[in-house]
Write an enzyme that holds these catalytic residues in place. Structure first.
Site, mmCIF file in Angstrom:
data_model
loop_
_atom_site.group_PDB
_atom_site.id
_atom_site.type_symbol
_atom_site.label_atom_id
_atom_site.label_comp_id
_atom_site.label_asym_id
_atom_site.label_seq_id
_atom_site.Cartn_x
_atom_site.Cartn_y
_atom_site.Cartn_z
ATOM 1 N N HIS A 205 0.893 -1.183 -0.119
ATOM 2 C CA HIS A 205 -0.097 0.099 -0.082
ATOM 3 C C HIS A 205 0.541 1.167 0.057
ATOM 4 C CE1 HIS A 205 1.084 -0.212 4.268
ATOM 5 N NE2 HIS A 205 0.628 1.429 4.321
HETATM 6 C C1 UD1 Z 1 -2.288 5.492 6.006
HETATM 7 C C2 UD1 Z 1 -1.135 6.004 6.640
HETATM 8 C C3 UD1 Z 1 0.059 4.731 6.463
HETATM 9 C C4 UD1 Z 1 -0.460 3.627 6.951
HETATM 10 C C5 UD1 Z 1 -1.626 3.205 6.169
HETATM 11 C C6 UD1 Z 1 -2.481 1.830 6.680
HETATM 12 C C7 UD1 Z 1 -0.427 8.280 6.326
HETATM 13 C C8 UD1 Z 1 0.345 9.182 5.868
HETATM 14 N N1 UD1 Z 1 -0.407 7.161 5.751
HETATM 15 O O1 UD1 Z 1 -1.877 5.555 4.240
HETATM 16 O O2 UD1 Z 1 1.026 5.414 7.106
HETATM 17 O O3 UD1 Z 1 0.516 2.424 6.723
HETATM 18 O O4 UD1 Z 1 -2.669 4.200 6.393
HETATM 19 O O5 UD1 Z 1 -3.510 1.515 5.811
HETATM 20 O O6 UD1 Z 1 -1.060 8.690 7.365
HETATM 21 N N2 UD1 Z 1 -9.440 4.508 1.680
HETATM 22 C C9 UD1 Z 1 -10.577 3.823 1.586
HETATM 23 N N3 UD1 Z 1 -11.239 3.420 2.587
HETATM 24 C C10 UD1 Z 1 -10.512 3.739 4.213
HETATM 25 C C11 UD1 Z 1 -9.109 4.356 4.064
HETATM 26 C C12 UD1 Z 1 -8.699 4.941 2.755
HETATM 27 O O7 UD1 Z 1 -11.088 3.883 0.362
HETATM 28 O O8 UD1 Z 1 -11.040 3.568 5.167
HETATM 29 C C13 UD1 Z 1 -8.707 4.923 0.227
HETATM 30 C C14 UD1 Z 1 -8.638 6.565 0.340
HETATM 31 O O9 UD1 Z 1 -9.753 7.261 -0.228
HETATM 32 C C15 UD1 Z 1 -7.218 6.888 -0.318
HETATM 33 C C16 UD1 Z 1 -6.379 5.754 -0.114
HETATM 34 O O10 UD1 Z 1 -7.147 4.518 0.405
HETATM 35 O O11 UD1 Z 1 -7.493 6.946 -1.724
HETATM 36 C C17 UD1 Z 1 -5.313 5.853 0.858
HETATM 37 O O12 UD1 Z 1 -5.984 6.464 2.084
HETATM 38 P P1 UD1 Z 1 -4.949 7.508 3.019
HETATM 39 O O13 UD1 Z 1 -5.612 7.573 4.397
HETATM 40 O O14 UD1 Z 1 -4.668 8.557 2.267
HETATM 41 O O15 UD1 Z 1 -3.422 6.667 3.246
HETATM 42 P P2 UD1 Z 1 -3.098 5.178 3.290
HETATM 43 O O16 UD1 Z 1 -2.490 4.771 1.984
HETATM 44 O O17 UD1 Z 1 -4.114 4.283 3.708
#
Ligand code: UD1
Length: 357
Positions: A205
């Protein structure tokens, strides 16, 4: 003593759980839980609350996904009035996600001391958003609760006064040890048609791996090659789902799993390939071989223990390392990491309550 504990994203939930369990057992201390809503899907959030018996959050900030600046700013804006209204004796933040940094900043500026759980970890790679979050959170926190010895060295090197550094062990391992017997009842191997010690698990991820199609493609080629002689299960993070061009031949893509199913899947795997931080530690504790698809790790104890190897993102290197691991016997000995014993939360609460008297 009155605390506010912050959780925002999936890797935070297994870290706050043992703190909340331990607070529930102690008179004289209470905590309110703030969920920032950085992760919000049932599979990324609610399921963890149910399975880990985490009480419903007292506040849900509902920030959702956004750019780093917007996500961090939204958490700060919505957290500030809660802190003003409730004025706890301390705020506990865990890990290295944007919510960790945002809430730590708000708290110190309002004069509320911050405890950072999982302090001191450094990948020395400032292109990782989490590395920036770690450095800043540690610089402004009052109590630095460290999970492995390298974290203590890092903080000393940065000039942090000795009295702020506390090696207490790993709260995520507290959760793993508490939940492992329950996870043994999971039916996930049957559901996926897997035989214990015969399959590999993949998770991906990190932006550095999934946001550039050439890099994700190179990892994908290695994975499909390994999948020719070994089943591979890939619980796909939402970020990665959005980046994947299509299916990976021979690889079983599934939605993100709950904690218990995932723990069961990890514990019975022959090999794990991942770019996660926490999974490097979990595989060490479970004695399962792990190939980390990154050039660095902030968790060097997992390498010292012999379960984890850094293999980067190069197709040939990943393949060569996987073949080597699969041709060798699985790691034999249980890990010997100081304080990875299920009592980290207890040590943290002891220390916090001692400073309250
Ligand atoms: C975040 C953390 C990372 C951690 C990871 C675990 C930061 C900078 N990054 O990264 O340290 O290892 O979480 O998962 O804080 N999304 C969904 N549903 C959700 C959550 C996210 O669809 O419940 C999608 C979002 O729309 C986005 C993507 O996943 O497009 C990334 O989510 P985001 O919270 O920005 O960061 P992660 O890559 O999950």
């Amino acid at each position: 003593m009155k605390l506010i504990i912050v959780a925002g994203a999936r890797p935070n939930f297994m870290k706050v759980a043992p703190l909340l369990w331990e607070i529930g057992r102690r008179p004289g201390i209470s905590a309110q839980l703030v969920h920032t809503g950085q992760h919000y899907d049932r599979a990324m959030s609610d399921l963890f609350f149910e399975q880990l018996a985490i009480p419903r959050p007292d506040f849900n900030l509902g920030v959702g996904s956004a750019s780093h600046a917007v996500q961090t700013a939204e958490v700060m804006t919505r957290f500030e009035p809660i802190l003003n209204d409730h004025r706890p004796d301390a705020v506990i933040v865990v890990g290295d996600v944007n919510s960790t940094l945002a809430c730590a900043l708000v708290a110190v500026k309002l004069g509320v001391p911050v405890a950072h759980v999982e302090a001191g970890l450094r990948s020395f790679d400032r292109s990782m958003p989490e590395e920036i979050n770690r450095i800043v959170t540690d610089a402004i926190s009052h109590w630095l609760f460290v999970s492995e010895p390298a974290g203590v060295d890092n903080l000393r090197r940065e000039g942090v006064p000795e009295e702020r550094i506390h090696l207490v062990g790993n709260v995520m391992i507290d959760t793993l040890l508490a939940m492992k017997p329950i996870s043994e009842q999971s039916d996930i191997l049957n559901q996926l048609g897997l035989v214990g010690r015969e399959y590999a698990v993949l998770t991906l991820h990190r932006p550095a791996n999934v946001d550039q199609p050439e890099i994700l493609g190179g990892i994908g080629r290695a994975i499909q090659e390994i999948a020719q002689d070994r089943p591979i299960v890939f619980p796909v993070h939402p970020r990665t789902r959005a980046a994947l061009a299509g299916p990976l031949a021979g690889v079983h893509l599934v939605d993100p799993l709950g904690y218990l199913d995932f723990l069961r899947l990890l514990s019975q795997a022959r090999l794990v390939l991942t770019d996660s931080g926490g999974i490097q530690e979990e595989t060490t504790m479970l004695g399962v071989s792990c190939l980390t698809l990154r050039e660095n790790t902030e968790r060097p104890v997992t390498i010292d223990q012999g379960t984890n190897q850094l293999v980067g993102r190069d197709t040939g290197k990943i393949l060569a390392a996987a073949r080597m691991v699969l041709a060798s016997p699985p790691p034999a000995t249980p890990p010997q990491v100081k304080f990875w014993d299920g009592k980290a939360a207890c040590r943290i609460l002891d220390k916090l309550m001692e400073s309250d008297t």
